[in-house]
Design a protein around this motif. Sequence first.
Motif, PDB file in Angstrom:
ATOM      1  N   GLU A 177       0.824  -1.210   0.000  1.00  0.00           N
ATOM      2  CA  GLU A 177       0.000   0.000   0.000  1.00  0.00           C
ATOM      3  C   GLU A 177       0.858   1.261   0.000  1.00  0.00           C
ATOM      4  O   GLU A 177       0.492   2.277  -0.604  1.00  0.00           O
ATOM      5  CB  GLU A 177      -0.918   0.007   1.223  1.00  0.00           C
ATOM      6  CG  GLU A 177      -1.954  -1.104   1.246  1.00  0.00           C
ATOM      7  CD  GLU A 177      -1.399  -2.419   1.760  1.00  0.00           C
ATOM      8  OE1 GLU A 177      -2.159  -3.409   1.797  1.00  0.00           O
ATOM      9  OE2 GLU A 177      -0.191  -2.468   2.123  1.00  0.00           O
ATOM     10  N   VAL A 178       2.004   1.215   0.677  1.00  0.00           N
ATOM     11  CA  VAL A 178       2.919   2.361   0.697  1.00  0.00           C
ATOM     12  C   VAL A 178       3.499   2.585  -0.691  1.00  0.00           C
ATOM     13  O   VAL A 178       3.536   3.712  -1.196  1.00  0.00           O
ATOM     14  CB  VAL A 178       4.044   2.148   1.723  1.00  0.00           C
ATOM     15  CG1 VAL A 178       5.094   3.252   1.606  1.00  0.00           C
ATOM     16  CG2 VAL A 178       3.478   2.116   3.134  1.00  0.00           C
ATOM     17  N   ILE A 179       3.947   1.495  -1.302  1.00  0.00           N
ATOM     18  CA  ILE A 179       4.523   1.595  -2.649  1.00  0.00           C
ATOM     19  C   ILE A 179       3.494   2.144  -3.633  1.00  0.00           C
ATOM     20  O   ILE A 179       3.808   2.993  -4.482  1.00  0.00           O
ATOM     21  CB  ILE A 179       5.036   0.217  -3.108  1.00  0.00           C
ATOM     22  CG1 ILE A 179       6.134  -0.277  -2.153  1.00  0.00           C
ATOM     23  CG2 ILE A 179       5.557   0.271  -4.543  1.00  0.00           C
ATOM     24  CD1 ILE A 179       6.554  -1.711  -2.382  1.00  0.00           C
ATOM     25  N   ALA A 180       2.245   1.676  -3.509  1.00  0.00           N
ATOM     26  CA  ALA A 180       1.194   2.108  -4.431  1.00  0.00           C
ATOM     27  C   ALA A 180       0.877   3.588  -4.281  1.00  0.00           C
ATOM     28  O   ALA A 180       0.401   4.224  -5.222  1.00  0.00           O
ATOM     29  CB  ALA A 180      -0.063   1.281  -4.198  1.00  0.00           C
ATOM     30  N   ASN A 181       1.139   4.158  -3.104  1.00  0.00           N
ATOM     31  CA  ASN A 181       0.850   5.574  -2.874  1.00  0.00           C
ATOM     32  C   ASN A 181       2.007   6.494  -3.226  1.00  0.00           C
ATOM     33  O   ASN A 181       1.950   7.701  -2.963  1.00  0.00           O
ATOM     34  CB  ASN A 181       0.438   5.797  -1.420  1.00  0.00           C
ATOM     35  CG  ASN A 181      -1.033   5.521  -1.186  1.00  0.00           C
ATOM     36  OD1 ASN A 181      -1.855   5.794  -2.049  1.00  0.00           O
ATOM     37  ND2 ASN A 181      -1.366   4.970  -0.025  1.00  0.00           N
ATOM     38  N   THR A 182       3.078   5.923  -3.776  1.00  0.00           N
ATOM     39  CA  THR A 182       4.224   6.724  -4.196  1.00  0.00           C
ATOM     40  C   THR A 182       4.335   6.687  -5.715  1.00  0.00           C
ATOM     41  O   THR A 182       4.598   5.641  -6.307  1.00  0.00           O
ATOM     42  CB  THR A 182       5.526   6.206  -3.556  1.00  0.00           C
ATOM     43  OG1 THR A 182       5.397   6.244  -2.132  1.00  0.00           O
ATOM     44  CG2 THR A 182       6.710   7.069  -3.965  1.00  0.00           C
TER      45      THR A 182
END
Length: 433
Positions: A177-182
């Motif tokens: 989820e962190v990667i997807a938000n970057t």
Amino acid sequence: MSTSTYESVSAASKDMYARARAVLPGGNSRTAVFSSPYPIYAASGNGSRVVDLDGTARIDFLNNSTTLVHGHAHPEIVAAISEAAARGTCFGLPTESEVLFAEALCSRNETFERARFTSSGTEGVMMALQAARAHTGKAKIAKIAGAYHGAYDSVAVNNDGSNSLLSHSHTAGMPAEVIANTVVIPFNEPEAALAILREHAAELACVLVDPVPWRIGLVPMSPEYTAALRTFCDETGVLLVSDEVGSFRIGYGGAMDALGAVADLTVMGKVIGGGMPIGAVAGKAEVMAVFDPSRGKPKLPHSGSYNANPVSMSAGVASLRLLTREQMKRIGELGDQVRDTMTKTIEANDLDWQVNGVESLFRVLTGTVPGSSATPAQLGHLLFRTLLENGILIGDSGLGCVSTPMIQADIDEFGAAFDSAVSATIDRARAQG
């Protein structure tokens, strides 16, 4: 530098590393200062020199990864730290030093309407991104491919210096989820960057940039690229966040100001703190209001037992007072000389290496050596080690800077040492095959 030669001048560091391995993972608390087979340990520093445990003095062009713009143990900064520490190192109350430092910082750039302090550049980036999210109500952030912004999860994505949108670098175990938000955008390619940003505009809180990103070569953002990002942010309400932890030193009012541009939030660290642990976020009052607790619970509560501690604040006030326009101009001119000297040596040896940088910052990027299969990274490490042997400290990555205690003799000594080190690096690379 051969291993035997390295060991012959660093016996005390070798012993200290053996002790360190017994209590620290890999003998290390900071990946950037590790060097194989073991690092050189510092014992003291004064002015432009750093002295290791074996008593060897070297001219320090690394300055703790460009932090020490005034070199080691500057007497005015030491006095400020000593006087502050004598009054108390930290309190559960605010102090005047916090106000003095904020006033000094905000006076350097009219876009710094309010400031807030943290204990590191990484924390500063973290708080700036959280502020952007709190202000906009959006979750995604955009960053430049390959650029480094500290250890905060959202920015520890595609930070390997590759400048490639295809890079999948991130810390192990990072949530999907962190990667997807970057969102990752290319550097200095305005149209390509805008195409990606427009696709995500409705979800973006901010675009995070370093105006002179060292990990992808220490090349400034172009006027066209900077203008394109500013226009996009103005049209969409997305915030433009400038990470100047490393690049603030290129201009009196910071890097964006030096490039003729404006950010909504600016993150600072390193040179503003006089060698003490520090981070800062400054920007528009409207955005910084997310931190304001004076009217009840703020949108973004932000505390920290060491935020704005009076020792760091006092060192910061002294550092900024010493970092005058005249001093910045002088070390910028010395930086020009360093880059010119390195470039001439590289050209004289017919190498495909590159020297980049601006003002007092420089970085040498190693390429290849004819007759050797050594990679650029291996050549960079060889050069780093050979410069150590010749009395010069730069970063293993080729990063370096000029500090205010340096004089012409230091620059001349660097030039001679670099010339010798390049020749020795070529010979050793070819000997290794």
